[in-house]
Design an enzyme around this catalytic site. Structure first.
Site, mmCIF file in Angstrom:
data_model
loop_
_atom_site.group_PDB
_atom_site.id
_atom_site.type_symbol
_atom_site.label_atom_id
_atom_site.label_comp_id
_atom_site.label_asym_id
_atom_site.label_seq_id
_atom_site.Cartn_x
_atom_site.Cartn_y
_atom_site.Cartn_z
ATOM 1 N N ARG A 21 50.809 45.621 21.269
ATOM 2 C CA ARG A 21 52.139 45.891 20.731
ATOM 3 C C ARG A 21 52.694 47.156 21.358
ATOM 4 O O ARG A 21 51.963 48.046 21.782
ATOM 5 C CB ARG A 21 52.094 46.022 19.210
ATOM 6 C CG ARG A 21 51.664 44.736 18.509
ATOM 7 C CD ARG A 21 52.673 43.620 18.741
ATOM 8 N NE ARG A 21 52.216 42.329 18.282
ATOM 9 C CZ ARG A 21 51.840 41.323 19.082
ATOM 10 N NH1 ARG A 21 51.845 41.460 20.375
ATOM 11 N NH2 ARG A 21 51.474 40.175 18.581
ATOM 12 N N CYS A 22 54.017 47.222 21.388
ATOM 13 C CA CYS A 22 54.755 48.322 21.991
ATOM 14 C C CYS A 22 54.238 49.655 21.448
ATOM 15 O O CYS A 22 54.030 49.772 20.243
ATOM 16 C CB CYS A 22 56.233 48.157 21.671
ATOM 17 S SG CYS A 22 57.314 49.303 22.518
ATOM 18 N N PRO A 23 53.984 50.608 22.310
ATOM 19 C CA PRO A 23 54.315 50.720 23.730
ATOM 20 C C PRO A 23 53.175 50.339 24.675
ATOM 21 O O PRO A 23 53.299 50.485 25.892
ATOM 22 C CB PRO A 23 54.630 52.206 23.892
ATOM 23 C CG PRO A 23 53.649 52.865 22.970
ATOM 24 C CD PRO A 23 53.545 51.917 21.774
#
Length: 84
Positions: A21-23
């Site tokens: 998941r981001c980042p």
């Protein structure tokens, strides 16, 4: 060894970042692409919705070419040509 992807577009490297998941996806892409040969293609497999916008923006910002993207179904696929 290059592998065929779609419409005779080939990739030389594959990076599966599903589950990240981001980042984290962009950090892994940036680190991975540093070590590949100029002119080679990287296939990215992802499932984080943020990659739909982040990968094209990354290519634009870093000066690489986004050759192909498939974001209609999971997993998403992006094909990047390293030119810098």
């Amino acid at each position: 060894m290059a592998k065929q992807l779609i419409n005779d577009i080939v990739y030389h490297y594959k990076l599966d970042i599903c589950g990240m998941r981001c980042p984290d996806p962009l950090m892994f892409i940036r680190k991975f692409i540093r070590d590949i040969t100029l002119g080679d293609n990287l296939l990215i497999i992802a499932d984080d919705i943020s990659t739909i916008h982040d990968v094209p923006n990354f290519c634009h910002f870093m000066g690489h070419i986004l050759l192909f993207k498939q974001t209609n179904i999971l997993p998403y696929q992006f094909l990047i040509k390293k030119i810098k």
